[in-house]
Design an enzyme around this catalytic site. Structure first.
Site, PDB file in Angstrom:
ATOM      1  N   VAL A  84       5.285  -0.897   2.975  1.00  0.00           N
ATOM      2  CA  VAL A  84       3.921  -1.041   3.811  1.00  0.00           C
ATOM      3  C   VAL A  84       3.097  -2.005   3.003  1.00  0.00           C
ATOM      4  CG1 VAL A  84       2.203   0.032   5.058  1.00  0.00           C
ATOM      5  CG2 VAL A  84       4.254   1.099   5.023  1.00  0.00           C
ATOM      6  N   ASP A 141      10.294  12.479  12.701  1.00  0.00           N
ATOM      7  CA  ASP A 141      10.058  12.612  11.252  1.00  0.00           C
ATOM      8  C   ASP A 141       8.400  12.743  11.162  1.00  0.00           C
ATOM      9  OD1 ASP A 141      10.409  12.339   8.675  1.00  0.00           O
ATOM     10  OD2 ASP A 141      10.281   9.971   8.572  1.00  0.00           O
ATOM     11  N   LYS A 201       4.754  -3.225   8.252  1.00  0.00           N
ATOM     12  CA  LYS A 201       5.798  -2.526   7.587  1.00  0.00           C
ATOM     13  C   LYS A 201       7.019  -3.103   7.494  1.00  0.00           C
ATOM     14  CE  LYS A 201       7.364   2.064   7.612  1.00  0.00           C
ATOM     15  NZ  LYS A 201       7.022   3.599   7.975  1.00  0.00           N
ATOM     16  N   PHE A 234      11.853   3.879   5.221  1.00  0.00           N
ATOM     17  CA  PHE A 234      12.500   2.758   5.931  1.00  0.00           C
ATOM     18  C   PHE A 234      11.862   1.524   5.321  1.00  0.00           C
ATOM     19  CE2 PHE A 234      11.425   6.089   9.137  1.00  0.00           C
ATOM     20  CZ  PHE A 234      12.842   6.416   9.432  1.00  0.00           C
ATOM     21  N   GLY A 235      11.068   1.344   4.256  1.00  0.00           N
ATOM     22  CA  GLY A 235      10.965   0.058   3.726  1.00  0.00           C
ATOM     23  C   GLY A 235       9.253   0.412   3.393  1.00  0.00           C
ATOM     24  N   ILE A 293       1.023  -1.146  -0.084  1.00  0.00           N
ATOM     25  CA  ILE A 293       0.158  -0.124   0.042  1.00  0.00           C
ATOM     26  C   ILE A 293       0.807   1.255  -0.031  1.00  0.00           C
ATOM     27  CG2 ILE A 293      -2.338  -0.988   0.965  1.00  0.00           C
ATOM     28  CD1 ILE A 293      -1.457  -0.258   3.729  1.00  0.00           C
ATOM     29  N   GLY A 294       2.073   1.123   0.253  1.00  0.00           N
ATOM     30  CA  GLY A 294       2.882   2.256   0.099  1.00  0.00           C
ATOM     31  C   GLY A 294       4.259   1.955   0.632  1.00  0.00           C
ATOM     32  N   GLY A 303       8.173   3.916   1.940  1.00  0.00           N
ATOM     33  CA  GLY A 303       8.913   5.157   2.354  1.00  0.00           C
ATOM     34  C   GLY A 303      10.262   5.047   2.742  1.00  0.00           C
TER      35      GLY A 303
HETATM   36  N1  LIG Z   1      -0.961   1.918   9.456  1.00  0.00           N
HETATM   37  C1  LIG Z   1      -1.149   2.271   8.112  1.00  0.00           C
HETATM   38  N2  LIG Z   1      -2.386   2.109   7.758  1.00  0.00           N
HETATM   39  C2  LIG Z   1      -2.508   2.533   6.368  1.00  0.00           C
HETATM   40  N3  LIG Z   1      -1.745   2.827   5.362  1.00  0.00           N
HETATM   41  C3  LIG Z   1      -0.534   2.940   6.092  1.00  0.00           C
HETATM   42  C4  LIG Z   1      -0.142   2.713   7.408  1.00  0.00           C
HETATM   43  N4  LIG Z   1       1.286   2.714   7.494  1.00  0.00           N
HETATM   44  C5  LIG Z   1       1.412   3.325   6.251  1.00  0.00           C
HETATM   45  N5  LIG Z   1       0.617   3.413   5.367  1.00  0.00           N
HETATM   46  C6  LIG Z   1       0.629   3.973   3.893  1.00  0.00           C
HETATM   47  O1  LIG Z   1       1.844   3.443   3.443  1.00  0.00           O
HETATM   48  C7  LIG Z   1       2.384   4.631   3.113  1.00  0.00           C
HETATM   49  C8  LIG Z   1       4.044   4.741   3.146  1.00  0.00           C
HETATM   50  O2  LIG Z   1       4.299   4.487   4.549  1.00  0.00           O
HETATM   51  P1  LIG Z   1       5.578   4.788   5.129  1.00  0.00           P
HETATM   52  O3  LIG Z   1       5.883   5.008   6.480  1.00  0.00           O
HETATM   53  O4  LIG Z   1       6.595   3.414   4.707  1.00  0.00           O
HETATM   54  O5  LIG Z   1       6.469   5.997   4.248  1.00  0.00           O
HETATM   55  P2  LIG Z   1       6.288   7.515   4.571  1.00  0.00           P
HETATM   56  O6  LIG Z   1       5.567   7.674   5.823  1.00  0.00           O
HETATM   57  O7  LIG Z   1       6.113   8.145   3.426  1.00  0.00           O
HETATM   58  O8  LIG Z   1       7.819   7.814   4.753  1.00  0.00           O
HETATM   59  P3  LIG Z   1       8.641   7.193   6.302  1.00  0.00           P
HETATM   60  O9  LIG Z   1       9.324   6.083   5.775  1.00  0.00           O
HETATM   61  O10 LIG Z   1       9.613   8.336   6.361  1.00  0.00           O
HETATM   62  O11 LIG Z   1       7.669   7.332   7.415  1.00  0.00           O
HETATM   63  C9  LIG Z   1       1.848   5.913   3.782  1.00  0.00           C
HETATM   64  O12 LIG Z   1       1.852   7.116   3.118  1.00  0.00           O
HETATM   65  C10 LIG Z   1       0.499   5.270   3.888  1.00  0.00           C
HETATM   66  O13 LIG Z   1      -0.351   5.629   2.534  1.00  0.00           O
HETATM   67 MG   LIG Z   2       5.474   6.827   7.692  1.00  0.00          MG
END
Ligand SMILES: Nc1ncnc2c1ncn2[C@@H]1O[C@H](COP(=O)(O)OP(=O)(O)OP(=O)(O)O)[C@@H](O)[C@H]1O
Ligand SMILES: [Mg+2]
Ligand SMILES: *[C@@H]1O[C@H](CO)[C@@H](O)[C@H](O)[C@H]1NC(C)=O
Ligand SMILES: *[C@@H]1O[C@H](CO)[C@@H](O)[C@H](O)[C@H]1NC(C)=O
Ligand SMILES: *[C@@H]1O[C@H](CO)[C@@H](O)[C@H](O)[C@H]1NC(C)=O
Ligand SMILES: *[C@@H]1O[C@H](CO)[C@@H](O)[C@H](O)[C@H]1NC(C)=O
Ligand SMILES: *[C@@H]1O[C@H](CO)[C@@H](O)[C@H](O)[C@H]1NC(C)=O
Length: 594
Positions: A323, A432, A337, A320-321, A315-316, A318
């Site tokens: 999700v 962050d 994650k 750190f890795g 679903i995404g 970032g």
């Molecule tokens: N608990 C969650 N429930 C629903 N969607 C999530 C959840 N955690 C993350 N996501 C989705 O996954 C995406 C990526 O999250 P991720 O934390 O890996 O990256 P980020 O927030 O963009 O950067 P960072 O790694 O700096 O936190 C988020 O933008 C969000 O859309």
């Molecule tokens: Mg994040």
């Protein structure tokens, strides 16, 4: 768009940098570097941006806009908003490890090279807002890992190749505002996208845009273009995002630092594999740790479920890795994650830290329910938040967020962060804070996510390295200089977040950068002209000017360049509650703020 950078301190930095330079000096540039140089030759970079790409470097890994993996293979090329002009070189097809190609918002012209079909690792292809013409190469259908494809706002013509229907993993797709014609492929993945992916092409027809295809292709197609603001079928949300963009600016520094980071660890013994006290060992090298019976499943069930997760569940991603969406058989959904492990030595530290993070429960924080220790990575299990991130809500469907919703989100984020700072023991510095780390539940209530993660990646023993976590645009000035995170650096990021919510613009939006500013600079400029109310998003409905003024005053304090002038989060919550959420009736309103 998360990322982190690592700084070695003082003499260590110099020493290791020197080492890196000596080690790398003798080699000729690698083949990825050659491909990029060939790309550069075709490009006219009007602001000299690409002059820093030097052929005499051993590899392109610290060139602006370039990111590599551990093997010095290029995985990201991100050059956006730089007025770059020229054709896109077919040699980019040689970057066979490339994951993200972001060239949007430039003046590239010519065709999209079909050779990009060779970059089979590609997950994000972002070429929108250029002058690309010709047809969409059918070879793009070979990019089976592609999550995001945006080629909107170009001059592409011809039909949409049916091969694109094979891109099973696509999360976002956009060919809007081109000159495409013919039937939108009616089988495969393209059926799940709605009109907003296709509009602005006068000759297209298909179910997706509610235009029936005439058997004979010559006929005039439309007159009933009902702009259905349709939700995507199946509720699949546009959550996949490209995570790079802002990194170009600090990319160079970051990569030098990363290299030296690995350098540091060459001297440390690798692999301190000790038994994991907390973990219930379930064999296969992976074990699940749950907090407080928060996960009513057996480790076996979870591991079995984890094994079924693949790229379709992403679903995404970032800094750190990645999700994933983890749906259990009983209907409960979690977000998983995956943190790719940096170093064996982190193991025990991770566990201790995760235990602390898992013990923190609060209405405005995303609950960490457990984690899985696998030999290759860390898998953290969080509550799944169906509303996605504030980043997406704000920048992709901002019409959803009226004034009250925005205030409510700011309030929730402030309370979550205040809890971390003032009510946790030990206190937690988030490090962050940014819109993608504020997640929304089904009622648009905010929850702060990813707190404490940045610290996990820090090496506490050697004190050689300090990891500066965080995302460009949100970082307090003193944090960028010293690398030392404090509560007040979080408060700064929170202030930037408030400005982002109010303005609907990313902190490093192109419109600021063109003026040599970021969002804070823009605010300060507006204040100097007493026009600060103009920062508000014109699309935001229901703005109340009293609470706007109060909120702007808080945000201004938060982004003060001197940490001492910033309020604590505790104070921020107080002000928000007393002056913003329930603004004084205007006849009593006293215009001197604070
Ligand atoms: N608990 C969650 N429930 C629903 N969607 C999530 C959840 N955690 C993350 N996501 C989705 O996954 C995406 C990526 O999250 P991720 O934390 O890996 O990256 P980020 O927030 O963009 O950067 P960072 O790694 O700096 O936190 C988020 O933008 C969000 O859309
Ligand atoms: Mg994040
Ligand atoms: C792309 O792949 C094809 C077939 O594997 C190969 O012939 C071609 O040279 C490659 N192109 C580039 C630019 O690497
Ligand atoms: C890539 O796609 C083209 C056209 O869709 C096809 O002819 C070709 O065989 C594919 N190449 C690979 C390596 O799959
Ligand atoms: C596609 O791009 C256009 C801009 O060209 C944008 O307005 C639209 O919202 C985008 N659609 C999707 C689904 O992202
Ligand atoms: C498609 O068009 C028809 C007729 O114009 C209309 O009745 C129908 O509601 C439209 N469907 C969508 C999803 O807009
Ligand atoms: C178009 O219609 C004719 C009959 O009217 C039919 O024979 C033909 O197969 C149709 N073509 C397509 C592409 O549907």
């Amino acid at each position: 768009m998360g990322m982190y950078q690592i700084k070695c301190r003082g003499q260590w930095l110099l020493f290791i940098l020197l080492l890196c330079i000596i080690i790398n000096k003798s080699r000729a540039i690698n083949s990825d570097g050659e491909a990029l140089l060939s790309f550069r030759t075709a490009v006219v970079s009007s602001d000299g941006f690409l002059n820093q790409w030097r052929p005499e470097d051993p590899d392109p890994c610290n060139w602006k806009g370039v990111k590599c993996d551990k093997n010095k293979r290029v995985i990201t090329l991100s050059l956006t908003n730089h007025k770059l002009s020229g054709p896109i070189s077919a040699d980019l097809g040689k970057l066979d490890q490339l994951k993200f190609l972001n060239l949007h918002s430039n003046n590239f012209y010519g065709e999209i090279p079909s050779e990009l079909g060779n970059c089979t690792e590609l997950q994000g292809l972002s070429l929108q807002s250029n002058y690309l013409s010709g047809s969409i190469p059918s070879e793009l259908g070979n990019l089976s890992n592609l999550l995001n494809l945006d080629i909107s706002s170009n001059s592409l013509s011809d039909y949409i190749p049916p091969s694109l229907g094979k891109l099973q993993r696509l999360i976002t797709f956009n060919v809007s505002n081109n000159f495409l014609v013919g039937a939108i492929p009616s089988d495969g993945v393209l059926t799940k996208f709605s009109e907003s992916s296709f509009f602005g092409n006068r000759g297209l027809c298909g179910k997706q845009i509610n235009v029936t295809c005439k058997n004979d292709s010559g006929g005039s197609t439309t007159d009933s273009q009902s702009p259905n603001s349709a939700q995507n079928q199946g509720g699949k949300k546009n959550s996949g995002r490209l995570l790079i963009s802002a990194s170009a600016t600090v990319g160079a520094l970051l990569l030098v630092a990363l290299m030296c980071f690995w350098g540091c660890f060459l001297y440390k013994k690798l692999g301190k594999n000790e038994s994991k006290g907390l973990a219930r060992d379930v064999g296969g090298g992976a074990s699940i740790v749950m907090f407080h019976g928060d996960l009513p499943y057996s480790s076996k069930d979870i591991i079995k479920k984890l094994e079924t997760l693949d790229d379709d569940h992403i679903i995404g991603s970032g800094g750190f890795g990645t999700v994933y969406k983890l749906a259990m058989d009983d209907g409960n959904v979690f977000a998983l994650k995956r943190i790719d492990k940096l170093n064996e030595g982190f193991d025990r530290f991770f566990e201790r830290e995760l235990e602390i993070l898992g013990s923190i429960k609060h209405r405005y924080l995303v609950n960490l329910r457990g984690y899985c220790n696998s030999p290759t990575s860390k898998l953290l299990i969080y509550d799944f938040l169906p509303g996605g991130s504030l980043d997406e809500a704000l920048h992709e469907r901002s019409e959803q967020l009226d004034w009250d919703a925005r205030l409510n989100i700011i309030m929730g984020a402030a309370k979550g962060l205040a809890y971390l700072h003032h009510d946790c023991s030990p206190r937690i510095i988030h490090r962050d804070i940014k819109s993608s780390n504020i997640l929304l539940d089904g009622n648009l209530e905010a929850r702060v996510s990813d707190f404490g993660l940045a610290k996990l990646l820090e090496d506490e023993e050697s004190h050689i390295t300090t990891i500066v976590a965080g995302t460009f645009g949100y970082l307090a000035p003193e944090y960028m200089q010293s690398g030392r995170a404090t509560e007040k650096t979080d408060v700064y990021s929170f202030g930037v977040l408030v400005l982002e919510v109010l303005s609907g613009k990313r902190p490093t939006d192109a419109s600021f950068i063109e003026k040599g500013l970021n969002i804070v600079g823009w605010l300060n400029f507006l204040i100097s002209e007493d026009r600060q109310r103009e920062i508000i998003d014109p699309n935001c409905e229901g703005v109340q000017s009293e609470s706007l003024d109060a909120l702007l005053a808080v945000a201004t304090q938060c982004v003060s360049s001197s940490p001492d002038d910033r309020p604590t989060m505790h104070r921020v919550v107080q002000i928000l509650e007393s002056e913003v959420m329930t603004p004084c009736p205007s006849d009593f309103y006293d215009s001197n703020s604070d």
